[in-house]
Write an enzyme that holds these catalytic residues in place. Structure first.
Site, PDB file in Angstrom:
ATOM      1  N   GLY A 123      30.137  37.027  39.726  1.00  0.00           N
ATOM      2  CA  GLY A 123      30.640  38.267  39.133  1.00  0.00           C
ATOM      3  C   GLY A 123      32.071  38.218  38.669  1.00  0.00           C
ATOM      4  CB  THR A 124      34.751  36.177  38.297  1.00  0.00           C
ATOM      5  OG1 THR A 124      36.060  36.228  37.717  1.00  0.00           O
ATOM      6  CG2 THR A 124      34.300  34.729  38.381  1.00  0.00           C
ATOM      7  NE  ARG A 157      41.260  50.161  40.294  1.00  0.00           N
ATOM      8  CZ  ARG A 157      41.977  49.042  40.287  1.00  0.00           C
ATOM      9  NH1 ARG A 157      43.220  49.048  39.803  1.00  0.00           N
ATOM     10  NH2 ARG A 157      41.492  47.922  40.766  1.00  0.00           N
ATOM     11  CB  CYS A 210      64.141  48.880  53.545  1.00  0.00           C
ATOM     12  SG  CYS A 210      65.119  50.225  54.225  1.00  0.00           S
ATOM     13  CG  HIS A 250      43.631  39.269  42.561  1.00  0.00           C
ATOM     14  ND1 HIS A 250      42.624  39.255  41.627  1.00  0.00           N
ATOM     15  CD2 HIS A 250      44.307  38.098  42.396  1.00  0.00           C
ATOM     16  CE1 HIS A 250      42.691  38.145  40.903  1.00  0.00           C
ATOM     17  NE2 HIS A 250      43.693  37.415  41.359  1.00  0.00           N
ATOM     18  CB  ALA A 279      26.366  40.540  43.007  1.00  0.00           C
ATOM     19  CB  CYS A 286      61.788  52.861  53.593  1.00  0.00           C
ATOM     20  SG  CYS A 286      63.091  52.326  52.512  1.00  0.00           S
ATOM     21  CE1 TYR A 300      47.650  50.448  40.271  1.00  0.00           C
ATOM     22  CE2 TYR A 300      45.906  49.495  41.621  1.00  0.00           C
ATOM     23  CZ  TYR A 300      46.868  49.362  40.636  1.00  0.00           C
ATOM     24  OH  TYR A 300      47.039  48.148  40.014  1.00  0.00           O
TER      25      TYR A 300
HETATM   26  C1  BV8 Z   1      50.369  34.727  38.753  1.00  0.00           C
HETATM   27  C2  BV8 Z   1      44.783  43.498  41.327  1.00  0.00           C
HETATM   28  C3  BV8 Z   1      52.394  33.472  38.755  1.00  0.00           C
HETATM   29  C4  BV8 Z   1      45.361  44.667  40.570  1.00  0.00           C
HETATM   30  C5  BV8 Z   1      44.327  41.833  39.608  1.00  0.00           C
HETATM   31  C6  BV8 Z   1      47.315  30.906  33.103  1.00  0.00           C
HETATM   32  C7  BV8 Z   1      46.775  31.147  31.856  1.00  0.00           C
HETATM   33  C8  BV8 Z   1      46.873  32.413  31.282  1.00  0.00           C
HETATM   34  C9  BV8 Z   1      47.512  33.458  31.955  1.00  0.00           C
HETATM   35  C10 BV8 Z   1      48.011  33.201  33.193  1.00  0.00           C
HETATM   36  C11 BV8 Z   1      47.927  31.940  33.766  1.00  0.00           C
HETATM   37  N1  BV8 Z   1      48.527  32.003  34.998  1.00  0.00           N
HETATM   38  C12 BV8 Z   1      48.978  33.255  35.207  1.00  0.00           C
HETATM   39  C13 BV8 Z   1      48.688  34.018  34.127  1.00  0.00           C
HETATM   40  C14 BV8 Z   1      49.022  35.421  33.959  1.00  0.00           C
HETATM   41  C15 BV8 Z   1      47.987  36.343  34.612  1.00  0.00           C
HETATM   42  C16 BV8 Z   1      46.638  36.208  33.980  1.00  0.00           C
HETATM   43  O1  BV8 Z   1      45.764  35.526  34.499  1.00  0.00           O
HETATM   44  N2  BV8 Z   1      46.462  36.859  32.838  1.00  0.00           N
HETATM   45  C17 BV8 Z   1      45.163  36.831  32.164  1.00  0.00           C
HETATM   46  C18 BV8 Z   1      44.654  38.261  31.968  1.00  0.00           C
HETATM   47  C19 BV8 Z   1      45.351  36.137  30.846  1.00  0.00           C
HETATM   48  N3  BV8 Z   1      47.899  36.087  36.040  1.00  0.00           N
HETATM   49  C20 BV8 Z   1      48.788  36.658  36.868  1.00  0.00           C
HETATM   50  O2  BV8 Z   1      49.702  37.354  36.482  1.00  0.00           O
HETATM   51  C21 BV8 Z   1      48.614  36.372  38.347  1.00  0.00           C
HETATM   52  N4  BV8 Z   1      49.891  35.976  38.891  1.00  0.00           N
HETATM   53  O3  BV8 Z   1      49.743  33.833  38.241  1.00  0.00           O
HETATM   54  O4  BV8 Z   1      51.671  34.594  39.233  1.00  0.00           O
HETATM   55  C22 BV8 Z   1      52.750  33.759  37.322  1.00  0.00           C
HETATM   56  C23 BV8 Z   1      53.464  34.916  37.036  1.00  0.00           C
HETATM   57  C24 BV8 Z   1      53.801  35.193  35.697  1.00  0.00           C
HETATM   58  C25 BV8 Z   1      53.428  34.321  34.678  1.00  0.00           C
HETATM   59  C26 BV8 Z   1      52.700  33.162  34.983  1.00  0.00           C
HETATM   60  C27 BV8 Z   1      52.356  32.875  36.323  1.00  0.00           C
HETATM   61  C28 BV8 Z   1      48.179  37.632  39.073  1.00  0.00           C
HETATM   62  C29 BV8 Z   1      46.769  37.998  38.673  1.00  0.00           C
HETATM   63  C30 BV8 Z   1      46.258  39.138  39.566  1.00  0.00           C
HETATM   64  C31 BV8 Z   1      46.167  40.412  38.783  1.00  0.00           C
HETATM   65  N5  BV8 Z   1      45.580  41.472  39.628  1.00  0.00           N
HETATM   66  N6  BV8 Z   1      43.854  42.764  40.446  1.00  0.00           N
HETATM   67  C32 BV8 Z   1      44.357  45.762  40.387  1.00  0.00           C
HETATM   68  O5  BV8 Z   1      43.170  45.590  40.738  1.00  0.00           O
HETATM   69  O6  BV8 Z   1      44.786  46.840  39.896  1.00  0.00           O
HETATM   70  S1  BV8 Z   1      43.266  41.078  38.544  1.00  0.00           S
HETATM   71  C33 BV8 Z   1      41.855  42.031  38.300  1.00  0.00           C
HETATM   72  O7  BV8 Z   1      41.061  41.237  37.418  1.00  0.00           O
HETATM   73  C34 BV8 Z   1      40.924  42.257  39.485  1.00  0.00           C
HETATM   74  O8  BV8 Z   1      41.349  41.670  40.680  1.00  0.00           O
HETATM   75  C35 BV8 Z   1      39.608  41.580  39.003  1.00  0.00           C
HETATM   76  O9  BV8 Z   1      38.800  41.179  40.025  1.00  0.00           O
HETATM   77  C36 BV8 Z   1      40.243  40.476  38.301  1.00  0.00           C
HETATM   78  C37 BV8 Z   1      39.533  39.479  37.527  1.00  0.00           C
HETATM   79  O10 BV8 Z   1      38.554  40.059  36.743  1.00  0.00           O
HETATM   80  P1  BV8 Z   1      37.046  39.829  37.190  1.00  0.00           P
HETATM   81  O11 BV8 Z   1      36.933  39.962  38.661  1.00  0.00           O
HETATM   82  O12 BV8 Z   1      36.551  38.574  36.597  1.00  0.00           O
HETATM   83  O13 BV8 Z   1      36.392  41.092  36.561  1.00  0.00           O
HETATM   84  P2  BV8 Z   1      35.949  41.267  35.036  1.00  0.00           P
HETATM   85  O14 BV8 Z   1      35.721  42.719  34.796  1.00  0.00           O
HETATM   86  O15 BV8 Z   1      36.874  40.497  34.156  1.00  0.00           O
HETATM   87  O16 BV8 Z   1      34.539  40.501  34.943  1.00  0.00           O
HETATM   88  C38 BV8 Z   1      33.426  41.010  35.663  1.00  0.00           C
HETATM   89  C39 BV8 Z   1      32.343  39.979  35.518  1.00  0.00           C
HETATM   90  O17 BV8 Z   1      31.242  40.401  36.311  1.00  0.00           O
HETATM   91  C40 BV8 Z   1      31.829  39.829  34.102  1.00  0.00           C
HETATM   92  O18 BV8 Z   1      31.709  38.453  33.797  1.00  0.00           O
HETATM   93  C41 BV8 Z   1      30.443  40.491  34.131  1.00  0.00           C
HETATM   94  O19 BV8 Z   1      29.549  39.819  33.267  1.00  0.00           O
HETATM   95  C42 BV8 Z   1      30.045  40.284  35.560  1.00  0.00           C
HETATM   96  N7  BV8 Z   1      29.134  41.283  36.105  1.00  0.00           N
HETATM   97  C43 BV8 Z   1      28.973  42.582  35.724  1.00  0.00           C
HETATM   98  N8  BV8 Z   1      28.041  43.167  36.516  1.00  0.00           N
HETATM   99  C44 BV8 Z   1      27.636  42.218  37.419  1.00  0.00           C
HETATM  100  C45 BV8 Z   1      28.316  41.024  37.151  1.00  0.00           C
HETATM  101  N9  BV8 Z   1      28.135  39.901  37.872  1.00  0.00           N
HETATM  102  C46 BV8 Z   1      27.233  39.954  38.880  1.00  0.00           C
HETATM  103  N10 BV8 Z   1      26.539  41.076  39.200  1.00  0.00           N
HETATM  104  C47 BV8 Z   1      26.708  42.215  38.488  1.00  0.00           C
HETATM  105  N11 BV8 Z   1      26.005  43.318  38.800  1.00  0.00           N
END
Ligand code: BV8
Length: 230
Positions: free
Chosen positions: A175-176, A51, A113, A101, A219, A122, A48
């Protein structure tokens, strides 16, 4: 609604971009999770810290600035929902962006704490080099103020994002990859509530089928053109 691609042209790596993304070099479930932090606090803290350095060095790109300028010209007409943990939307003028997030520049205590109410809460007493600061009294550690995998999103932020999805006329999804839930469900929610949905992304995403229109652009390239003149 924005994701990591929104900040890519500001030099902040996306998560899944195979060429530079964090996923390619680290196991994100390992690092961006509470169990990962408890297993290796120093290693996660250093990830972190690296980052955070990148975020502080980054500048909002033309896409952030286009959204910020629109919000200044039309107060109350644009709600930014972001999955990003950087502060580039805020620095570009969308100070009220909904942070699904959390905030990578914020520190929080890892545990409640144990002395709350019986003495000073703390207090960061010491931190070994590259280690998270620790409370000298109870051993509580600081952690980054982000939402880790397996942690619930902040209720107020998620509720505000869902309300915006329910009420908006247009949702731009920028961008997601649409891989992370529940954020990924907001586009379908907006469409189901009657909004017109467009996705701005140079590549396909997992939620393309939720869009009425796909804008194959970046973007910083597409947003100034989309908002020009509005
Ligand atoms: C939760 C902070 C309750 C940390 C992050 C349902 C189905 C399946 C799984 C789940 C579900 N519900 C919950 C889950 C589990 C999990 C999840 O989703 N897992 C996935 C991986 C399968 N979700 C959670 O755990 C969430 N909590 O739901 O709580 C719960 C609890 C337990 C079990 C069930 C439910 C919490 C999720 C939050 C995680 N924290 N970030 C940190 O940063 O260190 S997520 C992290 O990924 C970032 O925030 C990031 O933004 C985010 C998402 O990714 P993207 O933003 O989409 O980024 P990515 O790289 O993937 O894509 C980039 C895109 O940009 C691409 O498409 C690319 O083509 C495009 N791009 C590239 N360049 C450009 C561009 N676009 C435009 N312009 C450009 N120049």
């Amino acid at each position: 609604m924005t994701g990591a691609g929104m900040s890519a042209e500001s030099g902040i790596p996306t998560f899944r971009d195979a060429r530079t993304g964090y996923w390619a070099r680290f196991d994100p479930m390992q690092l961006a999770s509470e169990q990962g932090f408890r297993a290796d606090p120093g290693g996660v803290w250093r990830w972190y810290a690296e980052r955070r350095q990148g975020v502080r060095a980054a500048q909002p790109n033309a896409g952030h600035l286009a959204l910020g300028a629109f919000a200044q010209r039309h107060p109350g007409r644009l709600t930014v929902i972001t999955q990003n943990v950087d502060d580039l939307h805020q620095r570009a003028g969308n100070s009220d962006a909904i942070r699904l997030h959390g905030d990578i520049l914020l520190d929080l205590w890892l545990d409640e704490c144990p002395r709350r109410g019986v003495g000073r809460p703390c207090d960061t007493a010491w931190a070994g080099a590259g280690e998270p600061p620790v409370c000298g009294e109870c051993g509580n550690r600081l952690r980054p103020g982000v939402v880790w995998f397996g942690e619930n999103l902040p209720l107020a932020a998620l509720t505000a994002a869902e309300q915006a999805a329910d009420q908006c006329e247009v949702m731009l999804v920028v961008g997601t990859s649409g891989a992370v839930w529940p954020a990924a469900g907001l586009a379908a929610r907006a469409r189901g509530a009657g909004a017109w949905v467009a996705i701005v992304n140079p590549d396909a995403s997992e939620i393309d089928s939720d869009a009425h229109q796909l804008v194959r652009g970046t973007a910083a390239g597409a947003l100034p053109a989309l908002f020009d003149g509005w």
